[in-house]
Write a protein that holds these residues in place. Structure first.
Motif, short mmCIF file in Angstrom:
data_model
loop_
_atom_site.label_atom_id
_atom_site.label_comp_id
_atom_site.label_asym_id
_atom_site.label_seq_id
_atom_site.Cartn_x
_atom_site.Cartn_y
_atom_site.Cartn_z
N ARG A 1 48.97 93.62 90.78
CA ARG A 1 47.82 93.98 89.93
C ARG A 1 47.08 92.75 89.43
N ARG B 1 38.63 93.07 86.17
CA ARG B 1 39.67 92.37 86.94
C ARG B 1 40.42 91.41 86.00
N GLN C 1 46.29 98.69 81.75
CA GLN C 1 45.84 99.90 82.44
C GLN C 1 44.42 100.28 82.01
N GLU D 1 45.21 89.56 89.91
CA GLU D 1 44.50 89.09 91.10
C GLU D 1 44.72 87.61 91.38
N GLU E 1 41.95 97.96 83.74
CA GLU E 1 41.79 98.34 85.14
C GLU E 1 40.92 99.59 85.28
N TRP F 1 53.62 93.62 87.74
CA TRP F 1 52.24 93.17 87.67
C TRP F 1 51.80 92.35 88.88
#
Length: 220
Positions: free
Chosen positions: A130, A106, A98, A132, A101, A127
């Protein structure tokens, strides 16, 4: 914050996830089916980052390589049912993700776990949307310690190797990063065999705790 990388890639088992309890449940179900005594977590834990074959070998040392390999599908089938039932993210990992982010960094996952199993557990811990990128051990023609998974991950994310740091707990993670000319961090909270010497792996930094990376000057 200027010293933070644009992208952080993580190994999964032993780096983000303490999945050893799921692996132990899998192994002990295999043992119970054969009337064998259960294995202790302390006995299995060092082998987790080495993969299914290493765990099966540790649990059934009497099996030769051919017998061991023949039982990998059984291991994976049981693990698919046990995944996420016992293991959890390592302490501090969720807070750190967190924080990353919020800092605009990234992140993604490159693991040797089969992609389907990795995707399932990543979804269970929340996740999947989240991270990528998620590259598994069977996603490409090569797996770590080959650099291809890391190179494919940065290409998918549209960044350069210089923009990225890879964090992992196994020597193969650091070998892959070095082969990709990517900076790396050794996660010392992960799984290691007795006699492993992570200080010899060639990682750029050694981390006792993932929270160490909250300091911008701690990054390689």
């Amino acid at each position: 914050m200027s010293a933070l990388p644009k992208v952080v890639l993580f190994d999964l088992d032993g780096t983000l996830l303490d999945s050893a309890p799921d692996m132990l449940a899998t192994i002990n179900l295999m043992k119970a089916a054969r009337g064998a005594a259960p294995m202790a977590l302390s006995q299995l834990r060092p082998h987790v980052s080495k993969g299914s074959r290493a765990m099966i070998s540790a649990a059934f040392p009497e099996w030769d390589a051919q017998t061991r390999d023949a039982h990998v599908p059984e291991f994976l089938d049981i693990y698919a049912r046990e995944s996420g039932r016992h293991g959890r993210p390592f302490p501090g990992v969720e807070d750190f993700l967190q924080w990353l982010e919020a800092a605009g960094v990234r992140w993604g996952i490159v693991t040797n776990k089969p992609e389907g199993l990795a995707r399932d557990i990543v979804r269970k811990v929340g996740w999947l949307d989240r991270s990528e990128v998620l590259i598994g051990g069977d996603s490409l023609a090569e797996r770590k310690p080959h650099p291809l998974p890391l190179l494919h991950a940065v290409a998918t994310m549209g960044v350069s190797v210089d923009d990225c740091v890879y964090v992992g707990d196994d020597e193969r993670d650091i070998e892959a990063a070095r082969a990709a000319n990517m900076r790396s961090a050794v996660a010392l909270w992960g799984y290691r065999l007795e006699g492993d010497a992570p200080e010899t792996w060639g990682g750029d930094v050694m981390l006792q705790d993932i929270a160490d990376l909250r300091a911008a000057d701690a990054w390689p």
